[in-house]
Design a protein around this motif. Structure first.
Motif, short mmCIF file in Angstrom:
data_model
loop_
_atom_site.label_atom_id
_atom_site.label_comp_id
_atom_site.label_asym_id
_atom_site.label_seq_id
_atom_site.Cartn_x
_atom_site.Cartn_y
_atom_site.Cartn_z
N LEU A 175 0.83 -1.21 0.00
CA LEU A 175 0.00 0.00 0.00
C LEU A 175 0.86 1.26 0.00
CD1 LEU A 175 -2.80 -0.99 2.55
CD2 LEU A 175 -2.95 -0.98 0.06
N LYS A 176 1.92 1.26 0.79
CA LYS A 176 2.81 2.41 0.84
C LYS A 176 3.48 2.65 -0.51
CE LYS A 176 4.11 2.33 5.77
NZ LYS A 176 4.02 3.75 6.12
N GLU A 233 2.55 1.62 -3.56
CA GLU A 233 1.60 2.03 -4.61
C GLU A 233 1.18 3.48 -4.43
OE1 GLU A 233 -1.56 -0.81 -4.54
OE2 GLU A 233 -0.38 -2.37 -5.53
N HIS A 234 1.00 3.89 -3.17
CA HIS A 234 0.64 5.29 -2.91
C HIS A 234 1.80 6.21 -3.24
CE1 HIS A 234 -1.76 8.49 -1.36
NE2 HIS A 234 -0.93 8.78 -0.37
N HIS A 243 1.90 6.69 -6.93
CA HIS A 243 0.81 7.59 -7.34
C HIS A 243 1.17 9.04 -7.06
CE1 HIS A 243 -3.10 9.56 -7.42
NE2 HIS A 243 -2.99 9.84 -6.13
N VAL A 295 3.87 9.00 2.95
CA VAL A 295 3.63 7.56 3.07
C VAL A 295 4.17 6.98 4.37
CG1 VAL A 295 3.51 7.20 0.58
CG2 VAL A 295 5.70 6.95 1.75
#
Length: 327
Positions: free
Chosen positions: A279-280, A282-283, A286, A302
């Motif tokens: 999650l970190k 991918e964020h 982004h 993040v």
């Protein structure tokens, strides 16, 4: 095949689709969008896509009163079904009311059938459905493949059946593919090829999880424990920047640390730490690409204390440094 659905009590059908039973790669895509704003509908939006032998629907809905969705299917179809829901009232260990959510999926063979879904008032539902003609399904996955041998036998008998005896939890990868399909901005033949490839990828992930579930310890978890594992995943989705440590997460969901770690790995195919890292990363990607933030800014966004820690994690995950990402 013939597919239609409506909200009980409404005169108009949400959709009526006549689709060929045969697979035809030359059939152009048809796309439709609709919204409804009338009591007892609080929210209803629907995106539909159809082509030769395939119908895809993504609906979001919420009602101020209990509601019933009616549906009719004529012809032999294979359905890949995903349902997401939240704001379901539940009691915690102290008897306090709290909101709960969930996400389930399955693959079903449905010959001609009429049925209905009962929806709870105030619950926010998101429903993703892929309906394939039998010929289209076997175009994607060979009839003789060992991936679905038992499922194919039931199809030959013409009996309504699910590929998994119980609906399973939706993985992060499945959510991402659904989002890719719904958010795709390609058009024409490129969109048709993209959509077909993503449907196949989604089916493969479902079958992979189903096979794993049949062989793994997920069968030792009760439905209540399964919900707690899913609740832990939802909390991490919300708090991955500064996630709760394992003992705190365990207390929040009401499941001991050992069973939480074991269940998380069994259901989602990764450790809790691995899920947070994903999650970190991918964020971070982004923020670098879409938001044009600097590596220094992304570091704190993040949840890393030092830029070098972000760079090390990013390089390990993506194979390149965050500074090398092209914005």
């Amino acid at each position: 095949m013939h597919i239609k659905s409506k909200i009980e009590g409404f005169e108009d059908w949400l959709f009526i689709e006549e689709l060929p039973d045969t697979f035809n790669a030359g059939t152009p895509l048809a796309e439709k969008r609709m919204t409804i704003k009338r009591p007892p509908v609080q929210e209803f939006s629907n995106y539909m896509l159809s082509s030769g032998g395939v119908f895809l629907m993504h609906a979001k809905m919420q009602f101020t009163q209990p509601a019933t969705i009616l549906f009719e299917i004529e012809g032999e179809t294979i359905n890949s079904q995903f349902i997401f829901y939240d704001n379901i009232p539940a009691n915690d260990d102290k008897g306090n009311k709290k909101a709960r959510g969930g996400a389930r999926h399955n693959i079903r063979y449905i010959p001609s059938l009429s049925g209905k879904y009962e929806l709870t008032k105030g619950v926010s539902y998101s429903y993703f459905l892929v309906v394939l003609s039998k010929e289209y399904y076997f175009h994607l996955i060979n009839k003789d493949s060992i991936l679905h041998a038992d499922f194919v036998e039931e199809i030959k008998n013409g009996k309504y059946t699910s590929i998994s005896a119980k609906d399973l939890l939706v993985s992060h990868e499945m959510r991402q593919i659904i989002n890719d399909i719904v958010e795709c901005r390609k058009t024409g033949e490129l969109k048709r090829l993209f959509t077909e490839a993503k449907i196949l990828e989604l089916l493969m992930l479902q079958m992979e999880q189903i096979q794993h579930d049949q062989l793994s310890e997920t069968n030792t978890f009760t439905p209540a424990e399964q919900e707690k594992v899913e609740h832990a995943r939802d909390l991490l989705d919300e708090q991955f920047v500064n996630p709760p440590v394992l003992p705190v997460l365990s207390r929040l969901v009401g499941l001991n640390e050992f069973k939480l770690k074991r269940g998380f790995k069994a259901y989602f195919g990764t450790t809790i730490y691995g899920y947070i890292t994903r999650l970190k990363m991918e964020h971070a990607r982004h923020l670098l690409i879409d938001k044009k933030l600097t590596v220094r800014e992304v570091t704190y966004e993040v949840g890393f204390k030092h830029q070098s820690h972000l760079s090390e994690a990013f390089k390990k995950y993506y194979g390149i440094l965050p500074s090398e990402v092209k914005q």
